[in-house]
Write an enzyme that holds these catalytic residues in place. Structure first.
Site, PDB file in Angstrom:
ATOM      1  N   GLY A   1      -1.105   4.762  -3.331  1.00  0.00           N
ATOM      2  CA  GLY A   1       0.017   4.153  -4.015  1.00  0.00           C
ATOM      3  C   GLY A   1      -0.060   4.115  -5.173  1.00  0.00           C
ATOM      4  O   GLY A   1      -0.112   3.721  -6.464  1.00  0.00           O
ATOM      5  N   THR A   2      -0.828   2.246  -4.490  1.00  0.00           N
ATOM      6  CA  THR A   2      -0.975   0.974  -5.759  1.00  0.00           C
ATOM      7  C   THR A   2      -1.354   1.073  -6.379  1.00  0.00           C
ATOM      8  O   THR A   2      -1.433   0.600  -7.241  1.00  0.00           O
ATOM      9  CB  THR A   2      -0.895   0.159  -4.405  1.00  0.00           C
TER      10      THR A   2
ATOM     11  N   SER B   1       0.650  -0.707   0.077  1.00  0.00           N
ATOM     12  CA  SER B   1       0.471   0.068   0.346  1.00  0.00           C
ATOM     13  C   SER B   1       0.756   1.217  -0.168  1.00  0.00           C
ATOM     14  O   SER B   1       1.614   1.253   0.871  1.00  0.00           O
ATOM     15  CB  SER B   1      -1.451   0.372   1.609  1.00  0.00           C
ATOM     16  N   GLY B   2       0.331   2.385  -0.881  1.00  0.00           N
ATOM     17  CA  GLY B   2       1.400   3.284  -0.942  1.00  0.00           C
ATOM     18  C   GLY B   2       1.533   4.463   0.270  1.00  0.00           C
ATOM     19  O   GLY B   2       2.257   4.572   0.794  1.00  0.00           O
TER      20      GLY B   2
ATOM     21  N   ASP C   1     -10.993   5.698  -0.762  1.00  0.00           N
ATOM     22  CA  ASP C   1      -9.316   6.660  -0.078  1.00  0.00           C
ATOM     23  C   ASP C   1      -8.856   7.779  -0.203  1.00  0.00           C
ATOM     24  O   ASP C   1      -9.842   8.002  -1.757  1.00  0.00           O
ATOM     25  CB  ASP C   1      -8.518   5.720  -1.237  1.00  0.00           C
TER      26      ASP C   1
END
Length: 349
Positions: free
Chosen positions: A267-268, A90-91, A262
């Site tokens: 990021g992902t 996860s980013g 989110d």
């Protein structure tokens, strides 16, 4: 009083994440992927404790910090999200982890750049953090190899009809949908519509077109990203809204057709979108890609390498963003607490 967990709470681009640095019970496993598997099957009650009410809320996430047995990594971490989702990567969580480790001195700061490596369940993640006066100003992470797993897949969704999607991996498996195709605007006031349609499309896609990673046992899709135009004044190339699960969808119970968004550009999700764009010839190696969230915050992505994942042409992306510590806390569970796993209520879950 028992069961005290020590947490550094953060956000990255608006999306919260707890970074748990002490108090977690022993977890066997040599790698973070092995620890992830054990925690999923044996410690999920603790995930519920820290993420669900009364200690958490639907958009809360957590990361548990461990020593890494990999000599290249400074620390390891396992990521916890709602609905028993333990992402491989996860980013925004990684940005929060890096920020917490740096700003509490667990990783010593070097100026102007601190370089170190974290072990996520998906593999090693290199970090380059711009640091100034004790603050991690900008975190650049080098993500795992990302790829387009399926292109132009037709999914039949109850009450919606046919929806054409891509499926791409960026650390999680994303269903990628053009928001305009289902009549959505990616603005906060449309949040209820976004999560309803997003969760329906995602679950229908999982049922009709399941995927798995060729190198690790990571089935999907497990998350969805709507794409749309950026605010013209933002300087971003694209806006997104990532829909995450906070419960189990039941086609016979419309009240379960929901999720949460989110708050960050994800990021992902940005990595998956860039991989799909690259495969379609829409994004070049070395070209910057500025992704805007539903609340207007931004991550900057870039493809730095082309590679291969099993039979798939893949790319290695970087993601840049900033995290902030919001509070430090001790999460406590008293032996007589009636909610040892927390709870959910359908008004916000």
């Amino acid at each position: 009083v028992c069961g005290t967990l020590h947490s550094i709470d953060c956000h990255a681009a608006g999306e919260p994440a707890r970074v748990i640095v002490g108090g977690w019970p022993k977890v066997p496993g040599e790698t973070m992927f092995e620890k992830r598997s054990f925690m999923m099957e044996n410690q999920d009650s603790l995930r519920k404790l820290v993420l669900q009410e009364p200690r958490g809320y639907p958009c809360q996430n957590a990361n548990v910090i461990f020593p890494s047995s990999n000599e290249k990594a400074d620390f390891g971490y396992v990521i916890l999200e709602q609905n028993k989702i333990y992402p491989a990567m996860s980013g925004h969580n990684t940005i929060c982890v890096a920020t917490a480790l740096l700003e509490t001195g667990m990783v010593p700061m070097e100026y102007p750049i601190t370089n170190f490596t974290l072990e996520a369940p998906a593999g090693l993640i290199d970090i380059a953090a711009e640091c100034e006066r004790g603050k991690a100003k900008n975190i650049k992470l080098t993500n795992v190899a990302s790829y387009l797993a399926a292109q132009d897949v037709r999914i039949q969704v109850p009450e919606i009809g046919d929806v054409h999607v891509d499926i791409a991996y960026g650390g999680m498996f994303y269903v990628i949908v053009q928001a305009a195709d289902v009549g959505l605007q990616l603005i906060p006031s449309k949040g209820k519509d976004i999560v309803r349609l997003g969760e329906m499309i995602k679950i229908a896609c999982r049922e009709q077109h399941p995927v798995n990673h060729p190198d690790i046992d990571y089935p999907g899709p497990d998350i969805l990203v709507f794409r749309g135009p950026a605010d013209p004044a933002s300087g971003a190339h694209s806006r997104n809204a990532v829909v995450m699960s906070n419960g189990d969808l039941d086609w016979d119970r419309p009240e379960t057709w929901t999720g949460m968004i989110d708050r960050s550009p994800c990021g992902t999700g940005t990595s998956a979108v860039m991989a799909a764009m690259h495969a379609r010839g829409e994004l070049k190696h070395g070209e910057k890609f500025v992704h805007e969230s539903i609340i207007g915050t931004k991550f900057v992505g870039e493809i730095i390498e082309e590679t291969q994942v099993g039979p798939f042409q893949a790319v290695v992306p970087t993601i840049q963003g900033e995290g902030f510590i919001t509070q430090t806390c001790q999460i406590v569970l008293h032996p007589t607490d009636p909610f040892p796993e927390g709870y959910t209520v359908g008004d916000i879950w």
